[in-house]
Design a protein around this motif. Structure first.
Motif, short mmCIF file in Angstrom:
data_model
loop_
_atom_site.label_atom_id
_atom_site.label_comp_id
_atom_site.label_asym_id
_atom_site.label_seq_id
_atom_site.Cartn_x
_atom_site.Cartn_y
_atom_site.Cartn_z
N SER A 147 -2.43 17.94 37.18
CA SER A 147 -1.87 17.91 38.59
C SER A 147 -0.62 18.94 39.13
O SER A 147 0.09 19.97 38.63
CB SER A 147 -0.75 16.83 38.57
N LEU A 148 -0.88 19.85 40.80
CA LEU A 148 0.00 20.17 41.07
C LEU A 148 0.96 19.92 41.35
O LEU A 148 2.11 21.07 41.16
CB LEU A 148 -0.69 20.77 42.76
N PHE A 149 1.42 18.85 41.22
CA PHE A 149 3.15 18.54 40.37
C PHE A 149 4.32 18.21 39.52
O PHE A 149 4.97 18.71 39.24
CB PHE A 149 2.71 16.40 41.08
N TYR A 150 3.02 18.97 38.48
CA TYR A 150 3.64 19.45 37.74
C TYR A 150 4.55 21.71 37.73
O TYR A 150 5.25 21.79 37.17
CB TYR A 150 3.14 20.10 36.09
N LEU A 151 4.28 22.05 39.08
CA LEU A 151 4.22 22.89 39.39
C LEU A 151 5.77 22.80 40.50
O LEU A 151 6.40 23.66 40.43
CB LEU A 151 3.62 23.79 40.45
N ARG A 152 5.73 21.69 41.10
CA ARG A 152 6.80 20.97 41.71
C ARG A 152 6.06 20.12 41.91
O ARG A 152 5.17 19.11 42.86
CB ARG A 152 6.66 22.18 43.39
N HIS A 153 8.08 19.34 42.06
CA HIS A 153 7.26 18.03 42.42
C HIS A 153 8.52 17.48 43.33
O HIS A 153 9.07 15.99 43.32
CB HIS A 153 7.58 16.78 41.33
N SER A 154 8.73 17.42 44.25
CA SER A 154 9.57 17.50 45.14
C SER A 154 9.05 16.60 46.32
O SER A 154 8.23 16.22 46.90
CB SER A 154 10.71 18.53 45.74
N ASP A 155 9.84 15.37 47.10
CA ASP A 155 9.40 14.92 48.08
C ASP A 155 8.89 15.48 49.55
O ASP A 155 7.39 15.46 50.05
CB ASP A 155 10.09 14.06 49.32
N ARG A 156 9.31 16.55 49.41
CA ARG A 156 8.75 17.31 51.13
C ARG A 156 6.82 18.19 49.75
O ARG A 156 5.98 17.60 50.69
CB ARG A 156 9.75 18.64 51.25
N PHE A 157 7.62 18.03 48.77
CA PHE A 157 5.81 19.43 48.63
C PHE A 157 4.71 18.31 48.19
O PHE A 157 3.72 18.30 48.64
CB PHE A 157 6.24 19.55 46.84
N PHE A 158 5.13 16.86 48.00
CA PHE A 158 4.31 15.75 47.87
C PHE A 158 3.93 14.89 49.42
O PHE A 158 2.78 15.67 49.73
CB PHE A 158 4.88 14.92 47.45
N ALA A 159 4.99 15.30 50.70
CA ALA A 159 4.61 15.07 51.89
C ALA A 159 3.20 15.82 52.47
O ALA A 159 2.09 16.11 53.02
CB ALA A 159 5.72 14.92 52.69
N THR A 160 3.27 17.56 51.76
CA THR A 160 3.08 18.66 51.99
C THR A 160 1.70 17.78 51.93
O THR A 160 0.55 18.61 52.65
CB THR A 160 3.77 20.08 51.21
N CYS A 161 1.27 17.54 50.62
CA CYS A 161 -0.46 17.40 49.73
C CYS A 161 -0.37 16.74 50.33
O CYS A 161 -1.76 16.79 50.69
CB CYS A 161 0.14 17.58 48.42
N ALA A 162 -0.39 15.49 50.90
CA ALA A 162 -0.75 14.48 51.68
C ALA A 162 -0.91 14.34 53.04
O ALA A 162 -2.03 14.27 53.44
CB ALA A 162 0.47 13.29 51.23
#
Length: 473
Positions: free
Chosen positions: A61-76
Motif C-alpha cells: 500500500s502507498l500508505f506505508y510511505l505516508r499515512h496522514s489524513d491529508r494523504f489519504f484524502a489526496t489519494c481518494a
C-alpha cells in the motif's frame, strides 16, 4: 490480428470500460467521504496503527510511505478524478501504452486503500473490483480491437463469481436445498432497500421459484458463457436480469453492479467496429504474459470451488489478482439490531431519558422506510449488522465508536442519519441494546405506518462514559 483480437467486441469493451469506471468512481467517493471516522488519524481503526503491526509484503500500500489524513484524502479524490476521466473516455485519447498505465492508476490507489482498510474493507466486492480493474487495464483502447484472451479471463471471473456463489449455497444452508431461504432473506439481509418489505411479503411459492431460479442462474447458466455466440450473450443477459432483480430487492453496495459490468463484457453488441490497427508485438507479449500469470494463480480458486471446505471471499495474493467469491452461504432466520442510545444524566437509570442514534441505512426508527443507497457503501451500517450477529464481529471497533459518540466526534456523526444531541452537548453515557426486528404485516403497516416492529432481547453494552470525566456537581 485475427488470432489475437476480437473486433466484434469493440462496443462491448467500450460499454464495459465506461461502466467499470463508474463503479470505480463510486468506490473512491465512498472512501473519500468516510475515511476520517473509520481509518483516519482519530478513526476507529487508524491506518497508522495497522502499518506498524502488519509488514508491507502482506499488504502492499502507498500508505506505508505516508499515512496522514491529508494523504489519504489526496489519494481518494485523485481516484475519483481518474475514474471520472476514464468514464469520459480519456484512455481512448492516449497512446495504447499510456491508456494501460492510466487504467492501472485507480487499481493501484484502490489496492492501497483496501490493503489497509481492515474490517471496513473486508468485503468480497472490494477484491472483485480490484481483480476486474487490473484485467481491464489490458483490454486496450480504440487503437486496437479487444484481445480474445482478456475477454476470456473476464468471463472466467464472472464464472467464479456466480458458480462459486451457487456452490456455497448448495453446500451451506439446508434452506437453499429446500428452496425456503427467501422466506427469511429479504427480512434478514444486511441492509434492506425500499422494496425489500414488499419482496418479503411475496407469496411463498414465488419465493421458492426465486430460489430455484437462483440455482439455475448460478450453477447452469455460467457454463454457457464459454459456448459460441449467441448462446454466451444470452447467458450473460440472463445474469444481468437476475442481478437487476437483486438490485431491486436490497442494498448490496456495488456487488450486483460489478457483476453486471462483467456480464456486459460477454455480450456481443451490434455495431460497426471503427478502423483499428494491428496489435503491436509488445502489447501481445504483455497481454499473454499477464494472462499466463492469472491462469497460473487461478489454480487456487479452482481448487477451492471443488473443495468440500469451500470458503467465500478470500484473496490468494496480496495484490488481489485472483480471488474466490460467494455470498449468503447461510441465511439468518431472525433479524437482530444493535440500538445505540445516549443520555445526559450523570447517573444513568432505566427511567433516564435515553435518546436513540439513527443510522442512515440500518433499521432503527420503526417508521423510517429503508432508502436506496447501493451502489454507495455505508460501511458502518454494514458492520453494525455483523455486530448484531455476534459481539465478536465488533470487538475491534465498537468500543472506539462509543468513545467517539461520547465525544460528539464530528466525523463519526457524519456517518449517521441523526444524532439526538446538539454538537456542543455530548451525552454523558452511551449504551447499546439488542432488539429483534420483524417486518410488519399489511394490516400493521396500514394501521401504524411502521414497516418494522421490534422486541427487546438483552443488553448489548452497559451504560458507558468517558474515563476521567467527572460528574457534574
Amino acid at each position: 490480428m485475427n488470432w489475437f483480437t476480437a473486433p466484434d467486441y469493440w462496443l462491448s469493451r467500450l460499454v464495459f470500460q465506461r461502466a467499470l469506471a463508474a463503479v470505480y468512481l463510486v468506490a473512491f467517493l465512498t472512501a473519500a467521504l468516510q475515511f476520517r471516522a473509520l481509518l483516519g488519524e482519530r478513526g476507529m481503526l487508524p491506518i497508522s496503527r495497522f502499518v506498524t503491526l502488519v509488514p508491507f509484503k502482506r499488504a502492499p500500500s502507498l500508505f506505508y510511505l505516508r499515512h496522514s489524513d491529508r494523504f489519504f484524502a489526496t489519494c481518494a479524490w485523485a481516484g475519483c478524478a481518474v475514474a471520472a476521466a476514464l468514464l469520459a473516455g480519456a484512455d481512448s485519447e492516449l497512446p495504447l501504452w499510456a491508456g494501460i498505465l492510466l487504467w492501472l492508476v485507480p487499481w493501484m490507489l484502490y489496492l492501497s486503500i483496501v490493503n489497509v482498510g481492515q474490517t471496513w474493507y473486508a468485503f468480497g466486492w472490494e477484491s472483485l473490483l480490484l481483480e476486474t480493474g487490473f484485467l481491464a487495464a489490458f483490454l486496450g483502447n480504440d487503437q486496437v480491437a479487444p484481445p480474445v484472451v482478456v475477454l476470456f479471463l473476464l468471463r472466467w471471473i464472472l464464472f467464479r463469481v456466480e458458480f462459486g456463489a451457487g456452490l456455497i449455497k448448495l453446500r451451506g444452508d439446508a434452506c437453499w436445498r429446500k428452496l425456503t431461504c427467501l422466506y427469511y432473506h429479504h427480512e434478514t439481509q444486511p441492509m434492506p432497500g425500499p422494496l425489500s418489505w414488499f419482496f418479503h411479503h411475496l407469496p411463498k411459492p414465488l419465493h421458492r421459484v426465486e430460489a430455484a431460479t437462483n440455482h439455475v442462474t448460478q450453477l447452469v447458466v455460467p457454463v454457457l458463457l464459454f459456448t459460441p455466440q449467441p448462446i454466451a450473450s444470452a447467458a450473460a443477459a440472463l445474469m444481468i436480469v437476475t442481478q437487476l432483480w437483486l438490485v431491486l430487492s436490497g442494498n448490496f453496495s456495488w456487488l450486483n453492479w460489478i457483476t453486471i459490468v462483467l456480464a456486459l463484457s460477454a455480450l456481443r453488441l451490434p455495431g460497426s467496429a471503427p478502423s483499428v490497427t494491428s496489435a503491436p508485438l509488445w502489447y501481445e507479449v504483455v497481454v499473454l504474459a499477464v494472462a499466463a500469470l492469472l491462469l497460473f494463480l487461478s489454480r487456487h480458486p479452482a481448487v477451492n470451488m471443488v473443495s468440500r471446505r469451500q470458503v467465500m471471499n478470500r484473496s490468494f495474493d496480496p495484490l488481489h489478482l485472483v480471488n474466490t467469491y460467494g455470498a449468503f452461504g447461510s441465511v439468518s432466520r431472525e433479524r437482530f439490531e444493535v440500538v445505540v442510545e445516549g443520555t445526559l444524566d450523570d447517573v444513568p437509570r432505566e427511567d433516564s431519558e435515553w435518546r436513540e442514534y439513527e443510522f442512515k441505512g440500518k433499521p432503527g426508527d420503526l417508521r423510517h422506510w429503508p432508502r436506496q443507497f447501493a451502489p454507495y457503501h455505508l460501511r458502518l451500517d454494514w458492520l453494525m449488522w455483523f455486530a448484531a450477529l455476534s459481539p465478536a464481529y465488533a470487538g475491534e471497533w465498537f468500543g472506539a465508536l462509543v468513545e467517539r459518540l461520547l465525544e460528539n466526534d464530528r466525523d463519526t456523526l457524519r456517518l449517521l442519519r441523526r444524532s439526538p444531541f446538539p454538537p456542543d452537548t455530548p451525552p454523558r453515557h452511551v449504551r447499546a441494546r439488542l432488539f429483534r426486528y420483524r417486518y410488519t404485516s399489511w394490516q400493521e403497516l396500514r394501521r401504524t405506518g411502521a414497516c418494522w416492529r421490534r422486541t427487546y432481547v438483552r443488553e448489548y453494552l452497559p451504560p458507558t462514559r468517558l474515563a476521567g470525566v467527572a460528574q457534574r456537581p
